[in-house]
Motif scaffolding. Sequence first.
Motif, PDB file in Angstrom:
ATOM      1  N   TYR A  57      36.253  -6.511 107.232  1.00  0.00           N
ATOM      2  CA  TYR A  57      36.656  -6.712 108.625  1.00  0.00           C
ATOM      3  C   TYR A  57      35.833  -7.823 109.264  1.00  0.00           C
ATOM      4  CZ  TYR A  57      37.806  -5.996 113.503  1.00  0.00           C
ATOM      5  OH  TYR A  57      38.218  -6.217 114.797  1.00  0.00           O
ATOM      6  N   CYS A  58      34.546  -7.865 108.963  1.00  0.00           N
ATOM      7  CA  CYS A  58      33.675  -8.899 109.534  1.00  0.00           C
ATOM      8  C   CYS A  58      34.011 -10.280 108.986  1.00  0.00           C
ATOM      9  CB  CYS A  58      32.215  -8.571 109.238  1.00  0.00           C
ATOM     10  SG  CYS A  58      31.660  -6.999 109.904  1.00  0.00           S
ATOM     11  N   ILE A  59      34.550 -10.327 107.785  1.00  0.00           N
ATOM     12  CA  ILE A  59      34.913 -11.589 107.149  1.00  0.00           C
ATOM     13  C   ILE A  59      36.263 -12.085 107.639  1.00  0.00           C
ATOM     14  CG2 ILE A  59      35.490 -12.667 104.920  1.00  0.00           C
ATOM     15  CD1 ILE A  59      33.568 -10.581 103.642  1.00  0.00           C
ATOM     16  N   ASN A  60      37.227 -11.163 107.732  1.00  0.00           N
ATOM     17  CA  ASN A  60      38.602 -11.555 108.037  1.00  0.00           C
ATOM     18  C   ASN A  60      39.286 -10.486 108.886  1.00  0.00           C
ATOM     19  OD1 ASN A  60      41.216 -12.504 108.064  1.00  0.00           O
ATOM     20  ND2 ASN A  60      41.352 -12.858 105.857  1.00  0.00           N
ATOM     21  N   PRO A  61      38.937 -10.384 110.160  1.00  0.00           N
ATOM     22  CA  PRO A  61      39.538  -9.346 111.010  1.00  0.00           C
ATOM     23  C   PRO A  61      41.040  -9.515 111.195  1.00  0.00           C
ATOM     24  CG  PRO A  61      38.234 -10.885 112.335  1.00  0.00           C
ATOM     25  CD  PRO A  61      37.939 -11.195 110.895  1.00  0.00           C
ATOM     26  N   GLN A  62      41.532 -10.737 110.974  1.00  0.00           N
ATOM     27  CA  GLN A  62      42.965 -10.977 111.125  1.00  0.00           C
ATOM     28  C   GLN A  62      43.797 -10.254 110.067  1.00  0.00           C
ATOM     29  OE1 GLN A  62      40.672 -13.494 110.905  1.00  0.00           O
ATOM     30  NE2 GLN A  62      40.539 -14.013 113.088  1.00  0.00           N
ATOM     31  N   SER A  63      43.140  -9.783 109.016  1.00  0.00           N
ATOM     32  CA  SER A  63      43.856  -9.077 107.948  1.00  0.00           C
ATOM     33  C   SER A  63      44.070  -7.598 108.263  1.00  0.00           C
ATOM     34  CB  SER A  63      43.085  -9.209 106.624  1.00  0.00           C
ATOM     35  OG  SER A  63      43.143 -10.534 106.150  1.00  0.00           O
ATOM     36  N   PHE A  64      43.616  -7.153 109.437  1.00  0.00           N
ATOM     37  CA  PHE A  64      43.739  -5.753 109.825  1.00  0.00           C
ATOM     38  C   PHE A  64      44.719  -5.604 110.988  1.00  0.00           C
ATOM     39  CE2 PHE A  64      39.804  -6.042 107.599  1.00  0.00           C
ATOM     40  CZ  PHE A  64      39.514  -4.786 107.084  1.00  0.00           C
ATOM     41  N   LYS A  65      45.422  -4.480 111.003  1.00  0.00           N
ATOM     42  CA  LYS A  65      46.175  -4.055 112.175  1.00  0.00           C
ATOM     43  C   LYS A  65      45.330  -3.017 112.903  1.00  0.00           C
ATOM     44  CE  LYS A  65      50.016  -6.377 111.425  1.00  0.00           C
ATOM     45  NZ  LYS A  65      50.556  -7.377 112.380  1.00  0.00           N
ATOM     46  N   LYS A 105      44.620  -9.638 100.214  1.00  0.00           N
ATOM     47  CA  LYS A 105      43.557 -10.526 100.698  1.00  0.00           C
ATOM     48  C   LYS A 105      42.181  -9.893 100.474  1.00  0.00           C
ATOM     49  CE  LYS A 105      46.156 -13.259 104.049  1.00  0.00           C
ATOM     50  NZ  LYS A 105      46.334 -13.631 105.483  1.00  0.00           N
ATOM     51  N   PHE A 106      42.124  -8.580 100.642  1.00  0.00           N
ATOM     52  CA  PHE A 106      40.855  -7.898 100.371  1.00  0.00           C
ATOM     53  C   PHE A 106      40.422  -8.115  98.927  1.00  0.00           C
ATOM     54  CE2 PHE A 106      38.710  -4.369  98.354  1.00  0.00           C
ATOM     55  CZ  PHE A 106      37.565  -4.265  99.122  1.00  0.00           C
ATOM     56  N   TRP A 107      41.318  -7.834  97.995  1.00  0.00           N
ATOM     57  CA  TRP A 107      40.946  -7.943  96.580  1.00  0.00           C
ATOM     58  C   TRP A 107      40.648  -9.387  96.192  1.00  0.00           C
ATOM     59  CZ3 TRP A 107      38.748  -4.263  94.413  1.00  0.00           C
ATOM     60  CH2 TRP A 107      39.173  -2.947  94.532  1.00  0.00           C
ATOM     61  N   GLU A 108      41.361 -10.324  96.764  1.00  0.00           N
ATOM     62  CA  GLU A 108      41.072 -11.736  96.476  1.00  0.00           C
ATOM     63  C   GLU A 108      39.629 -12.068  96.846  1.00  0.00           C
ATOM     64  OE1 GLU A 108      42.423 -16.108  98.129  1.00  0.00           O
ATOM     65  OE2 GLU A 108      43.952 -14.553  97.952  1.00  0.00           O
ATOM     66  N   LYS A 109      39.181 -11.592  98.008  1.00  0.00           N
ATOM     67  CA  LYS A 109      37.809 -11.866  98.433  1.00  0.00           C
ATOM     68  C   LYS A 109      36.807 -11.084  97.599  1.00  0.00           C
ATOM     69  CE  LYS A 109      34.817 -13.867 101.072  1.00  0.00           C
ATOM     70  NZ  LYS A 109      34.604 -15.318 100.992  1.00  0.00           N
ATOM     71  N   MET A 110      37.115  -9.805  97.326  1.00  0.00           N
ATOM     72  CA  MET A 110      36.208  -8.990  96.529  1.00  0.00           C
ATOM     73  C   MET A 110      36.019  -9.578  95.142  1.00  0.00           C
ATOM     74  SD  MET A 110      34.496  -5.960  96.843  1.00  0.00           S
ATOM     75  CE  MET A 110      33.080  -6.707  96.046  1.00  0.00           C
ATOM     76  N   PHE A 111      37.105  -9.974  94.501  1.00  0.00           N
ATOM     77  CA  PHE A 111      37.023 -10.560  93.164  1.00  0.00           C
ATOM     78  C   PHE A 111      36.243 -11.875  93.182  1.00  0.00           C
ATOM     79  CE2 PHE A 111      41.308  -8.411  92.130  1.00  0.00           C
ATOM     80  CZ  PHE A 111      40.676  -7.261  91.681  1.00  0.00           C
ATOM     81  N   SER A 112      36.473 -12.678  94.215  1.00  0.00           N
ATOM     82  CA  SER A 112      35.764 -13.962  94.306  1.00  0.00           C
ATOM     83  C   SER A 112      34.255 -13.749  94.380  1.00  0.00           C
ATOM     84  CB  SER A 112      36.248 -14.748  95.528  1.00  0.00           C
ATOM     85  OG  SER A 112      37.619 -15.080  95.415  1.00  0.00           O
ATOM     86  N   CYS A 113      33.838 -12.731  95.153  1.00  0.00           N
ATOM     87  CA  CYS A 113      32.399 -12.447  95.280  1.00  0.00           C
ATOM     88  C   CYS A 113      31.829 -11.872  93.994  1.00  0.00           C
ATOM     89  CB  CYS A 113      32.161 -11.505  96.452  1.00  0.00           C
ATOM     90  SG  CYS A 113      32.460 -12.277  98.057  1.00  0.00           S
ATOM     91  N   LEU A 114      32.606 -11.058  93.292  1.00  0.00           N
ATOM     92  CA  LEU A 114      32.143 -10.541  92.001  1.00  0.00           C
ATOM     93  C   LEU A 114      32.062 -11.651  90.964  1.00  0.00           C
ATOM     94  CD1 LEU A 114      34.025  -7.111  91.766  1.00  0.00           C
ATOM     95  CD2 LEU A 114      31.625  -7.522  92.353  1.00  0.00           C
ATOM     96  N   LYS A 115      32.968 -12.600  91.037  1.00  0.00           N
ATOM     97  CA  LYS A 115      32.911 -13.740  90.114  1.00  0.00           C
ATOM     98  C   LYS A 115      31.636 -14.550  90.336  1.00  0.00           C
ATOM     99  CE  LYS A 115      35.589 -17.695  88.408  1.00  0.00           C
ATOM    100  NZ  LYS A 115      36.869 -18.422  88.491  1.00  0.00           N
TER     101      LYS A 115
END
Length: 388
Positions: free
Chosen positions: A316-324, A367-377
């Motif tokens: 949420y802090c990274i991308n609040p626009q992805s939440f309703k 979008k969540f998983w895209e960011k999570m995977f990028s950080c794990l990479k």
Amino acid sequence: MSFSPVPVWLDCDPGHDDAFAIALAVKSLELKVLGVSIIHGNDTVAHCALNAKRFMWACGIQGVSVFPGVSRPLVRDAKYCPEIHGVHGKDGVAGMCGFNFPDEEIFADQTNLPSVQNGVLKMVEIVSTYPEKVTIVATGAQTNLAMAIRLFPTVKDNISKIVFMGGAIGLGNTGVAAEFNMEIDPEAAHVVFHSGIPLVMVPLEVTHSVLVTPEVLATIARIDAFSPSSFEEKTCNIGQDLGKRLQIECDEIYKRIKDINNKELTDGEESNLKIPECSSNFAKCCVELLTFFRSTYKNVFSFDSPPLHDPCAVFYCINPQSFKTVNVFLDVELSGEKCTGRTLCDLHGLSKKEPNATVCYSLDVDKFWEKMFSCLKISNEKSPLNKK
């Protein structure tokens, strides 16, 4: 235009999902993690602090300190969650079982040990003196936050908002009606909810849509090869309407009840999920942690795939626009005979009180998983596990 990361302080109780929340927070360029305080919850403060440092070491994270905080709720006895996160033994370490970390190597370096300074006092010191307002991300019980607010009320002046994983719009998980983080210290949540600090709640209705599916595990197993185009869960439209999200949640609960009635689940039941072959030791660490988490969630809650709760609050802090979201008056039950710890979201304004919280009810899962995977990479590229 210059880019300025959001300063955050992370308060957590690692815990499998908390560990991934730390990785997401520290490895995201959008955030600047000022420090990590540890709270009781998934296990003892001492165990959770070590778990934080273990996973930070595995991710190649340096320069972020971990401070043990309050070891018990404000007025209640401490309650932990070994049925989900495990106990110390052959399966791993207390609170974060599934992978045997090389503790002798990790803690031979004294800088990898948790700080001896108190988490509440350090949070207040750093947040109060930081030149910008700080966002607090809380993914466990809110005891540290409540103590900080009550003992040092002026700290509120430099807090932008508190984003927390916890609570539910509807039913909880570990209690009859309450979610675990709220259930174990509702008095602390009450202090935070009535502090006047802007609140963002990321409840179970959101986190239950972020599931560690076999496809997710397969992607993590080959995290070095991840690219945004290589993974798509096609779930981003789930629950875009609040009523639909709540109906989906009810349908999922009903399905799990049917599963429990149709099949006896026993402690220690073996998962039929084939663990994917991993391309690195760091990927193996992540997959084994999440596979343990999956097996316990299956046995306790009859989830086929476990929800990765805590990173959702960081996202949420990274991308609040992805939440309703919806703005409501939020409170917590303190004295109910059966419902202590239940969060009360006044969706229809019946209390006639001004909204004090933004409550999330839906998330773009892709979008969540895209960011999570990028950080794990990124973590995989830095991990000392891969040097073995």
